[in-house]
Write an enzyme that holds these catalytic residues in place. Structure first.
Site: not given
Ligand code: DSN
Length: 426
Positions: A47, A49, A193, A219, A222, A228
């Protein structure tokens, strides 16, 4: 612990499906073994954060290093001054930007989804259209190129706070300079984008939106060929501190607003194993071999487009500048829907997706088009001559989309062919 044969059998069958077929979904790719290894690593246990050096959990000193490497590499790749590598997806990167620069109910402008835009650019069923007011621009009917005159006219009339460029089914270069001029003329923020063409931009084969836009999202899976996920970048305007003045009269810089919008705004703990895999992919994209790969993606798309045109097909906008081809089936097979074409090709182990074409008279469930792309097949090692063979097979299937014997004979050919193109060939 007992081996989970249920899930690992499924994974094995998916691997087999990917290995034996021709993958033409424009938004997919095959990652390297080291990207896969980083994703499957013990970093998934942590974790973290917050951001490197400022976490809400102890023991983050090692994952901090991985996140810093990812940030440094992506900035080097695109000439960015700021990067947030935590967004779990492109849609979440966009969501964070919207949250940083708009209040609920504010107006923004994006490309019409039916003309190649993206769900997160204002679809009424997506947060972007539910939380914010959207106005849109189209492509033109005759050229299928983005209608910048319409963009300017709508911007002047609607005064959006944010103008969004980028698409999920658009095969042409963008005029970012004109978009920035339009944004500046109405005091709007310009966000590009670049999820689809990011890999080609990284390789210098298309204009870099970082030179024009206030904010760029993408992203990573691609054309960029990473795991991903999503990213947010800033370049051009980073040196001029800009942001929002708080009630106390202090300026909150855009980088700080964006970081807060990603976490805690729209996400909790970052996926540090995916961030490490992003860093690996960004490192790969900085190598000269990636430029060669990206050039081949583009060359293959152009060869495929030409072979389709030679066979009498219609392509939206007449061709391609990038990795993507939007085939308008109404040109050669007016009765054939994208839905039927997709199913027939998938049955022949040629994977594509149905897609609306500009000014489509069919719904998004039927469509008059299919979208093709070359990033994944190029990673398998395909060169231009194979594009002609693939188009030949596509044409055979589309001429007989309900003939099982034709489909099965094409499938056998596809499977024989792909046995010679291993998944991690590059
Ligand atoms: N769904 C992706 C695509 O296929 O283009 C975009 O997010």
């Amino acid at each position: 612990m007992e081996h989970d044969s249920v899930i690992f059998d499924i994974i094995g069958r998916e691997h087999e499906r990917q290995q034996r077929g021709i993958e033409l979904i424009a938004s997919e790719n095959f990652v390297s073994e080291q990207v896969m290894q980083a994703m499957g690593s013990c970093l998934t246990n942590k974790y973290a954060e917050g951001y490197p050096g400022h976490r809400y959990y102890g023991g983050c000193q090692v994952v901090d290093e991985a996140e810093n490497v990812a940030i440094e590499r992506i900035c080097r790749l695109f000439g960015a001054e700021y990067a947030n590598v935590q967004p779990h997806s492109g849609a979440q990167a966009n969501m964070a930007v919207f949250m940083a620069v708009m209040k609920p109910g504010d107006k923004f402008m994006g490309l019409n989804l039916a003309h190649g835009g993206h769900l997160s650019h204002g679809s009424p069923v997506n947060f972007s259209g539910l939380v914010y007011k959207q106005c849109e621009y189209n492509v033109t009917r005759d050229t299928n190129l983005v209608d910048y005159d319409m963009m300017e006219e709508v911007a002047q009339r609607e005064r959006p706070k944010l103008i969004v460029g980028g698409a999920s089914a658009y095969s042409r270069e963008w005029d970012y300079a004109r978009m920035r001029a339009i944004a500046d003329s109405v005091g709007a923020i310009l966000m590009i984008d670049m999820a689809h063409p990011a890999g080609l931009i990284a390789a210098g084969l298309l204009n870099n939106p970082l030179r024009y836009a206030h904010i760029v999202t993408s992203t990573t899976h691609k054309t960029l060929r990473g795991p991903r996920g999503g990213i947010i970048l800033m370049g051009k305007d980073f040196d001029n501190p800009w942001g929002i003045t708080t009630k106390k009269g202090e300026l909150r810089k855009m980088s700080s607003l964006l970081n807060s919008a990603v976490f805690p705004g729209v996400q909790g703990g970052p996926l540090e194993h995916v961030i490490a895999a992003k860093a690996v992919a960004f490192g790969e994209a900085l190598q000269p071999s990636f430029t060669e790969y990206a050039k081949q993606v583009k060359a293959n798309a152009q060869a495929m487009a030409q072979a389709l045109l030679d066979k009498g097909y219609k392509i939206a906008s007449g061709g391609t500048d990038n990795h993507c081809i939007l085939l308008d089936l109404r040109g050669k097979y007016p009765e054939l829907t994208g839905k039927v074409a997709e199913a027939a090709l998938v049955a022949a182990d040629i994977t594509v997706n149905k897609n609306m074409v500009p000014f489509d008279d069919r719904s998004a469930f039927q469509t008059s088009g299919i979208r093709l792309g070359t990033p994944a097949i190029t990673t398998r090692g395909a060169k231009e001559p194979l594009m002609g063979e693939i188009v030949e097979m596509i044409d055979t299937v589309l001429a007989h989309p309900e003939d099982e014997r034709v489909i099965s004979s094409v499938r056998e050919k596809v499977n024989r062919l792909m046995a010679g193109y291993p998944m991690f060939a590059w």
